[in-house]
Scaffold this motif. Structure first.
Motif, PDB file in Angstrom:
ATOM      1  N   ALA A 114     -14.179  -3.479   6.983  1.00 51.32           N
ATOM      2  CA  ALA A 114     -13.748  -4.861   7.136  1.00 51.32           C
ATOM      3  C   ALA A 114     -13.297  -5.453   5.814  1.00 51.32           C
ATOM      4  CB  ALA A 114     -14.882  -5.691   7.723  1.00 51.32           C
TER       5      ALA A 114
ATOM      6  N   SER B  83      -7.904   4.068  -6.019  1.00 53.77           N
ATOM      7  CA  SER B  83      -8.863   5.155  -5.872  1.00 53.77           C
ATOM      8  C   SER B  83      -8.246   6.437  -5.339  1.00 53.77           C
ATOM      9  CB  SER B  83     -10.023   4.720  -4.962  1.00 53.77           C
ATOM     10  OG  SER B  83      -9.537   4.321  -3.695  1.00 53.77           O
TER      11      SER B  83
ATOM     12  N   PHE C  59      -1.895   9.396  15.344  1.00 53.43           N
ATOM     13  CA  PHE C  59      -2.930   9.408  14.313  1.00 53.43           C
ATOM     14  C   PHE C  59      -3.984   8.349  14.632  1.00 53.43           C
ATOM     15  CE2 PHE C  59      -1.037  12.181  11.213  1.00 53.43           C
ATOM     16  CZ  PHE C  59       0.329  12.032  11.375  1.00 53.43           C
TER      17      PHE C  59
ATOM     18  N   PHE D  36      -4.376   7.629   1.608  1.00 56.12           N
ATOM     19  CA  PHE D  36      -4.223   6.415   0.801  1.00 56.12           C
ATOM     20  C   PHE D  36      -4.080   6.774  -0.674  1.00 56.12           C
ATOM     21  CE2 PHE D  36      -4.827   2.155  -0.633  1.00 56.12           C
ATOM     22  CZ  PHE D  36      -5.667   2.223  -1.731  1.00 56.12           C
TER      23      PHE D  36
ATOM     24  N   TYR E 191       0.057  -5.228   9.177  1.00 56.55           N
ATOM     25  CA  TYR E 191       0.168  -4.051   8.313  1.00 56.55           C
ATOM     26  C   TYR E 191       1.296  -3.193   8.875  1.00 56.55           C
ATOM     27  CZ  TYR E 191      -2.450  -0.555   5.425  1.00 56.55           C
ATOM     28  OH  TYR E 191      -2.884   0.332   4.484  1.00 56.55           O
TER      29      TYR E 191
ATOM     30  N   ASN F 279      -8.686  -2.745   2.804  1.00 60.78           N
ATOM     31  CA  ASN F 279      -7.492  -2.542   3.589  1.00 60.78           C
ATOM     32  C   ASN F 279      -7.012  -1.110   3.656  1.00 60.78           C
ATOM     33  OD1 ASN F 279      -6.354  -5.267   4.447  1.00 60.78           O
ATOM     34  ND2 ASN F 279      -6.994  -5.596   2.346  1.00 60.78           N
TER      35      ASN F 279
ATOM     36  N   PHE G 125       4.830   7.036   2.030  1.00 64.16           N
ATOM     37  CA  PHE G 125       5.021   5.851   2.850  1.00 64.16           C
ATOM     38  C   PHE G 125       4.446   4.629   2.154  1.00 64.16           C
ATOM     39  CE2 PHE G 125       6.740   7.550   6.695  1.00 64.16           C
ATOM     40  CZ  PHE G 125       6.283   8.857   6.741  1.00 64.16           C
TER      41      PHE G 125
ATOM     42  N   ASP H 168      -6.605  -1.507  -5.839  1.00 61.20           N
ATOM     43  CA  ASP H 168      -7.399  -0.305  -5.553  1.00 61.20           C
ATOM     44  C   ASP H 168      -6.507   0.911  -5.776  1.00 61.20           C
ATOM     45  OD1 ASP H 168      -8.839   1.817  -4.488  1.00 61.20           O
ATOM     46  OD2 ASP H 168      -9.388   0.806  -2.637  1.00 61.20           O
TER      47      ASP H 168
ATOM     48  N   ARG I 150      -4.699 -10.138   2.627  1.00 65.10           N
ATOM     49  CA  ARG I 150      -5.745  -9.125   2.723  1.00 65.10           C
ATOM     50  C   ARG I 150      -6.211  -9.114   4.174  1.00 65.10           C
ATOM     51  NH1 ARG I 150      -8.646  -6.571  -1.211  1.00 65.10           N
ATOM     52  NH2 ARG I 150     -10.635  -5.677  -0.579  1.00 65.10           N
ATOM     53  N   THR I 151      -6.037  -8.007   4.866  1.00 66.99           N
ATOM     54  CA  THR I 151      -6.239  -7.977   6.313  1.00 66.99           C
ATOM     55  C   THR I 151      -7.619  -7.464   6.690  1.00 66.99           C
ATOM     56  OG1 THR I 151      -5.204  -5.802   6.404  1.00 66.99           O
ATOM     57  CG2 THR I 151      -3.808  -7.717   6.793  1.00 66.99           C
ATOM     58  N   GLY I 152      -8.624  -7.895   6.010  1.00 67.62           N
ATOM     59  CA  GLY I 152      -9.972  -7.479   6.353  1.00 67.62           C
ATOM     60  C   GLY I 152     -10.536  -8.245   7.528  1.00 67.62           C
TER      61      GLY I 152
ATOM     62  N   GLU J  80      -0.002  17.067   8.025  1.00 67.07           N
ATOM     63  CA  GLU J  80      -1.282  16.405   7.740  1.00 67.07           C
ATOM     64  C   GLU J  80      -1.173  14.901   7.984  1.00 67.07           C
ATOM     65  OE1 GLU J  80      -2.765  19.394   4.129  1.00 67.07           O
ATOM     66  OE2 GLU J  80      -2.995  17.219   3.964  1.00 67.07           O
ATOM     67  N   GLY J  81      -2.334  14.250   7.993  1.00 66.91           N
ATOM     68  CA  GLY J  81      -2.352  12.796   8.106  1.00 66.91           C
ATOM     69  C   GLY J  81      -2.011  12.141   6.787  1.00 66.91           C
ATOM     70  N   LEU J  82      -1.872  10.819   6.832  1.00 69.54           N
ATOM     71  CA  LEU J  82      -1.561  10.071   5.627  1.00 69.54           C
ATOM     72  C   LEU J  82      -2.820   9.882   4.781  1.00 69.54           C
ATOM     73  CD1 LEU J  82       0.533   9.108   7.951  1.00 69.54           C
ATOM     74  CD2 LEU J  82       1.039   7.273   6.338  1.00 69.54           C
TER      75      LEU J  82
ATOM     76  N   TYR K 246       0.863  -1.190   0.000  1.00 68.83           N
ATOM     77  CA  TYR K 246       0.000   0.000   0.000  1.00 68.83           C
ATOM     78  C   TYR K 246       0.895   1.234   0.000  1.00 68.83           C
ATOM     79  CZ  TYR K 246      -2.527  -3.793   2.322  1.00 68.83           C
ATOM     80  OH  TYR K 246      -3.046  -5.014   2.648  1.00 68.83           O
TER      81      TYR K 246
ATOM     82  N   TYR L 159       0.969   5.446   0.654  1.00 71.05           N
ATOM     83  CA  TYR L 159       0.278   6.584   1.257  1.00 71.05           C
ATOM     84  C   TYR L 159       1.143   7.826   1.054  1.00 71.05           C
ATOM     85  CZ  TYR L 159      -2.942   3.499   3.782  1.00 71.05           C
ATOM     86  OH  TYR L 159      -3.901   2.583   4.110  1.00 71.05           O
TER      87      TYR L 159
ATOM     88  N   TYR M  48      -3.281   0.358  -3.659  1.00 73.45           N
ATOM     89  CA  TYR M  48      -3.080  -0.951  -3.031  1.00 73.45           C
ATOM     90  C   TYR M  48      -2.767  -1.946  -4.145  1.00 73.45           C
ATOM     91  CZ  TYR M  48      -4.890  -5.437  -1.123  1.00 73.45           C
ATOM     92  OH  TYR M  48      -5.077  -6.740  -0.756  1.00 73.45           O
TER      93      TYR M  48
ATOM     94  N   GLN N 140       1.894  11.741   2.688  1.00 78.20           N
ATOM     95  CA  GLN N 140       1.706  12.602   3.848  1.00 78.20           C
ATOM     96  C   GLN N 140       2.249  13.983   3.531  1.00 78.20           C
ATOM     97  OE1 GLN N 140       3.852  11.563   7.491  1.00 78.20           O
ATOM     98  NE2 GLN N 140       2.161  12.344   8.731  1.00 78.20           N
TER      99      GLN N 140
END
Lengths: 118, 112
Positions: B95, A58, B89, A45, A107, B98, A91, A56, A98-100, A41-43, A33, A35, A48, A37
């Motif tokens: 779910a 997006s 953060f 996405f 991760y 990722n 990053f 992904d 897949r960590t769903g 600010e925050g990271l 993945y 990211y 993937y 930053q």
């Protein structure tokens, strides 16, 4: 067991040049993945990937940005014709699957590549 | 659209005090809520995480409180130490996916 390795740690590019950022996932991890930053600010996405597949994208800007994760070698985030607004820390994170499921403990983030466009 | 809002942006606490950071989310599909700690020049490191089927989770000096109806969750750092000085953060994910949606971060400074 080395963690997620990103290189270079720092990269300076002039406007209009290309930037290539590399990410080697942890051993046994097949999911990557990316990211971004921005300062203070925050990271956010971006994309993937699994080996040879984009799952992904997006969060990727529609132009100038591309990513790949070939069968052999590191994942590459490529930024063509860089502009000052691309200056940020990028990053990479990796996971073994897949960590769903119940937890994302697999991760792991790398230390990032800080891109400066002058 | 910022889907995870974090506050405060910065926090100064005395050694031994309690640091409290709050996050609110919008997307009810989120069902995993981790907190990350980031030191300067380093990548984020997972600190603690919670799922919405529990209201609180504690690991050492770090506690997450979760309020599903209010769509809010918070991190409490008890007995704060100078080594806790970092940026924290919150994040959220669905779910089935990722990608993590991060809050804007809180810079915590613990004074000795």
């Amino acid at each position: 067991n080395a963690g997620v390795m990103q290189n270079p740690r720092h990269l300076v590019r002039r406007r209009g040049q290309e930037a290539r950022l590399r990410c080697s996932p942890m051993k046994g991890h097949s999911h990557v993945y990316w990211y971004r930053q921005l300062p203070e600010e925050g990271l956010k996405f971006m994309v993937y990937l699994q080996k040879e597949n984009i799952i992904d994208e997006s969060g990727m800007p529609k132009e100038r940005f591309s990513a790949e994760f070939p069968k052999e070698g590191p994942s590459i985030l490529r930024i063509q014709q860089v502009v000052r607004g691309d200056s940020a820390a990028y990053f990479c994170a990796s996971s073994p699957r897949r960590t769903g499921g119940p937890s994302n403990y697999g991760y792991t983030f790398g230390s990032g590549t800080r891109l400066t466009v002058v | 659209q910022q889907q995870v809002k974090q506050s405060p942006q910065s926090l100064i606490v005395q050694k031994g005090g309690i640091s409290i950071i709050n996050c609110a989310y919008e997307n009810t599909a989120f069902d995993y809520f981790p907190w990350y700690q980031q030191f300067p020049g380093k990548g984020p490191a997972l600190l603690i995480a919670i799922r919405p089927d529990v209201s609180e989770k504690k690991e050492g000096r770090f506690t997450i409180s979760f309020n599903k109806s209010a769509k809010q969750f918070s991190l409490h750092i008890m007995d704060s130490q100078p080594g806790d000085s970092a940026t924290y953060f919150c994040a959220a994910s669905k779910a089935a996916g990722n990608k993590l949606t991060f809050g804007g971060g809180t810079r915590v400074l613990v004074k000795p």
